[in-house]
Design a protein around this motif. Structure first.
Motif, short mmCIF file in Angstrom:
data_model
loop_
_atom_site.label_atom_id
_atom_site.label_comp_id
_atom_site.label_asym_id
_atom_site.label_seq_id
_atom_site.Cartn_x
_atom_site.Cartn_y
_atom_site.Cartn_z
N ALA A 17 0.84 -1.20 0.00
CA ALA A 17 0.00 0.00 0.00
C ALA A 17 0.87 1.26 0.00
CB ALA A 17 -0.93 0.00 1.21
N ILE A 18 1.98 1.22 0.77
CA ILE A 18 2.89 2.37 0.78
C ILE A 18 3.53 2.55 -0.59
CG2 ILE A 18 5.01 3.28 1.81
CD1 ILE A 18 4.24 1.77 4.39
N ALA A 19 3.94 1.42 -1.20
CA ALA A 19 4.50 1.49 -2.55
C ALA A 19 3.47 2.03 -3.54
CB ALA A 19 4.97 0.11 -2.99
N ALA A 20 2.20 1.65 -3.34
CA ALA A 20 1.14 2.13 -4.23
C ALA A 20 0.93 3.63 -4.09
CB ALA A 20 -0.16 1.39 -3.94
N MET A 21 1.07 4.16 -2.87
CA MET A 21 0.93 5.61 -2.66
C MET A 21 1.97 6.38 -3.46
SD MET A 21 0.22 5.80 1.44
CE MET A 21 -0.85 4.57 2.21
N ILE A 22 3.17 5.80 -3.58
CA ILE A 22 4.24 6.45 -4.34
C ILE A 22 4.05 6.21 -5.84
CG2 ILE A 22 6.73 6.51 -4.72
CD1 ILE A 22 7.02 5.59 -1.76
N GLY A 23 3.76 4.96 -6.21
CA GLY A 23 3.59 4.63 -7.62
C GLY A 23 2.40 5.32 -8.26
N ILE A 24 1.28 5.36 -7.55
CA ILE A 24 0.08 6.01 -8.10
C ILE A 24 0.29 7.52 -8.20
CG2 ILE A 24 -2.35 6.51 -7.61
CD1 ILE A 24 -2.57 3.63 -6.55
N ALA A 25 1.07 8.09 -7.26
CA ALA A 25 1.41 9.52 -7.36
C ALA A 25 2.17 9.79 -8.65
CB ALA A 25 2.23 9.95 -6.15
N HIS A 26 3.13 8.90 -8.98
CA HIS A 26 3.90 9.05 -10.23
C HIS A 26 2.99 8.96 -11.45
CE1 HIS A 26 6.92 8.51 -13.33
NE2 HIS A 26 6.32 7.39 -13.69
N ILE A 27 2.10 7.97 -11.45
CA ILE A 27 1.21 7.78 -12.60
C ILE A 27 0.26 8.97 -12.75
CG2 ILE A 27 -0.70 6.39 -13.50
CD1 ILE A 27 0.72 3.93 -12.34
N MET A 206 5.51 22.47 -11.12
CA MET A 206 4.53 22.49 -10.03
C MET A 206 3.92 21.12 -9.81
SD MET A 206 1.00 22.36 -9.50
CE MET A 206 0.38 22.71 -11.13
N LEU A 207 3.56 20.44 -10.90
CA LEU A 207 2.92 19.14 -10.79
C LEU A 207 3.89 18.11 -10.19
CD1 LEU A 207 0.02 18.43 -11.58
CD2 LEU A 207 0.91 17.30 -13.60
N ASN A 208 5.16 18.16 -10.63
CA ASN A 208 6.16 17.23 -10.08
C ASN A 208 6.29 17.38 -8.57
OD1 ASN A 208 6.83 16.09 -12.55
ND2 ASN A 208 8.48 17.54 -12.95
N TRP A 209 6.51 18.60 -8.11
CA TRP A 209 6.78 18.80 -6.69
C TRP A 209 5.55 18.62 -5.82
CZ3 TRP A 209 11.18 18.25 -4.52
CH2 TRP A 209 12.35 18.48 -5.25
N SER A 210 4.37 18.95 -6.35
CA SER A 210 3.15 18.74 -5.55
C SER A 210 2.90 17.25 -5.36
CB SER A 210 1.95 19.41 -6.22
OG SER A 210 1.71 18.88 -7.50
N HIS A 211 3.16 16.44 -6.39
CA HIS A 211 2.96 14.99 -6.26
C HIS A 211 4.05 14.34 -5.42
CE1 HIS A 211 -0.11 15.47 -9.35
NE2 HIS A 211 -0.54 14.27 -9.03
N ILE A 212 5.28 14.86 -5.52
CA ILE A 212 6.35 14.36 -4.65
C ILE A 212 6.00 14.63 -3.19
CG2 ILE A 212 8.75 14.75 -3.92
CD1 ILE A 212 9.40 15.20 -6.92
N ALA A 213 5.55 15.86 -2.91
CA ALA A 213 5.18 16.22 -1.54
C ALA A 213 4.00 15.37 -1.05
CB ALA A 213 4.84 17.70 -1.47
N ALA A 214 3.00 15.19 -1.92
CA ALA A 214 1.83 14.41 -1.53
C ALA A 214 2.20 12.95 -1.27
CB ALA A 214 0.77 14.49 -2.63
N ALA A 215 3.01 12.38 -2.15
CA ALA A 215 3.42 10.97 -1.98
C ALA A 215 4.22 10.79 -0.70
CB ALA A 215 4.23 10.51 -3.18
#
Length: 393
Positions: A17-27, A206-215
């Motif tokens: 689930a933790i891996a999915a939080m990071i992977g889905i953020a990337h997708i 903006m999109l990169n860093w917002s998703h990195i922060a969210a993940a």
């Protein structure tokens, strides 16, 4: 708001689930970029990119046709927004029953009581009023997250480091995926956001860093809270707090936050429904809900309040918060965040794409279909079982 359910996702899915939080953020970051790319076409004379579309619906019209394209995306958006409103009511009931478990009022009654405070939102007439409520929602969000993380860190001596699973529970893990997908769904807002940027060249940054922060925050929040409460982790993490007074304070703050979160999706859903049904004949089948001086007509106010009542009634009839969120995320979330952006990208940009980009788009579509089908099936089965065996609301 739905971050309070991410520790429950870790309970169901462990490190996957933790891996999915990071992977889905990337997708979702990738599909957000290609969706915005579909707004542009290359000017053959100047060689510059020109913005020829302005919304998700405009892209869908180009790919699906002017009639069915707009309908498909509008239906998905309306479902997403209304179900978000329903979830806010559901989580309010869960939080209140967690605060007063021995009280005479049950979860459904709490939902109806909270619903009384939502009815005045029918008078909202502008996004400016919504933004004021959303500002205070953000303030309460920061306060609550700081409180929960601080509490968990104080309990670090009792963390269950070995409790996080490495195995996949295929019966429950798809529900966790639906919850995670739902927490990242933002594609319907990105074309408007990109169009309003002062410097559109910074959109990808903006999109990169917002998703990195969210993940980073979501994975750490889910992991730390699960380590604190381990196998006792509940669907709404604040219900795990041991001190009744402290839990009650945090839960009441979350209820206030949920009530303040409700206006934005509600207002957006009403606007979409108004454009579809209430612009006046012959554009739509119903007359406009506004008078000449932009005041709500009486029956228009009744309709807007009726939308609120509908979400409250739906929350009362389907009150299982985390399972319902997984169901919605598996359905509308995968369509809006995975499948459609990649399909639109292939449809509009296929001739200028490298084979690796085509392959990745097809891979994301495959994942979206897989997550959607399995998630809807498992979440739907879990909802049915919850009602049949009489799980507490």
């Amino acid at each position: 708001m739905f971050i309070v359910s991410l520790p429950f996702a870790v309970l169901r899915g462990g490190y996957w689930a933790i891996a999915a939080m990071i992977g889905i953020a990337h997708i979702c970051c990738y599909t957000g970029k290609i969706l915005v790319e579909c707004l542009y076409e290359l000017d053959t004379v100047t060689g510059q990119r020109v913005r020829v579309r302005d919304s998700y619906v405009a892209i869908a019209k180009e790919c699906f046709g002017p009639t069915w394209g707009a309908r498909a995306v509008n239906i998905a958006q309306i479902i997403e927004l209304l179900m978000t409103c329903i979830l806010y009511v559901v989580v309010c009931g869960d939080l209140m029953i967690g605060t007063f478990p021995e009280g005479a009022i049950d979860t459904r009654s709490w939902m109806m009581l909270i619903g009384i405070f939502l009815l005045p939102l029918g008078f909202l007439k502008s996004l400016q009023h919504v933004s004021v409520l959303s500002f205070w929602c953000t303030m309460s969000h920061l306060f609550i997250n700081a409180i929960i993380i601080g509490y968990c860190i104080l309990e670090i001596g009792d963390w269950g480091w070995s409790k996080v699973k490495w195995t996949i529970d295929m019966e429950n893990f798809p529900i966790s995926l639906g919850v995670i997908v739902f927490s990242y769904t933002s594609q319907i807002f990105l074309p408007t956001l990109e169009g309003n940027l002062i410097d559109r060249s910074k959109f990808d940054w903006m999109l990169n860093w917002s998703h990195i922060a969210a993940a980073a925050f979501k994975s750490l929040f889910g992991w730390i809270c699960f380590l604190t409460f381990q196998n006792d982790t509940q669907q709404v993490i604040t219900n795990n707090l041991h001190s009744a007074g402290f839990k009650g304070l945090v839960n009441l703050c979350l209820v206030v936050k949920a009530v303040l979160s409700y206006p934005l999706p509600y207002y957006a859903a009403c606007e979409l429904l108004e454009r579809a049904f209430f612009r006046g004949r012959p554009k739509t089948i119903f007359p406009t809900i506004w008078t000449v001086d932009r005041e709500l007509k009486v029956w228009g106010l009744a309709w807007k309040i009726g939308v609120i009542v509908f979400t409250i009634l739906m929350a009362i009839f389907i009150p299982h918060f985390s399972i319902l969120m997984g169901f919605i995320g598996s359905f509308t979330g995968t369509m809006l965040s995975f499948i459609w952006p990649c399909y639109f990208h292939l449809k509009l940009k296929r001739n200028s794409m490298e084979w690796s980009a085509v392959a990745y788009d097809c891979f994301v579509i495959f994942l979206g279909v897989l997550f959607g089908v399995i998630g809807v099936y498992d979440s739907g089965s879990a909802l049915i079982n919850a009602f049949e065996i009489g799980l507490p609301f």
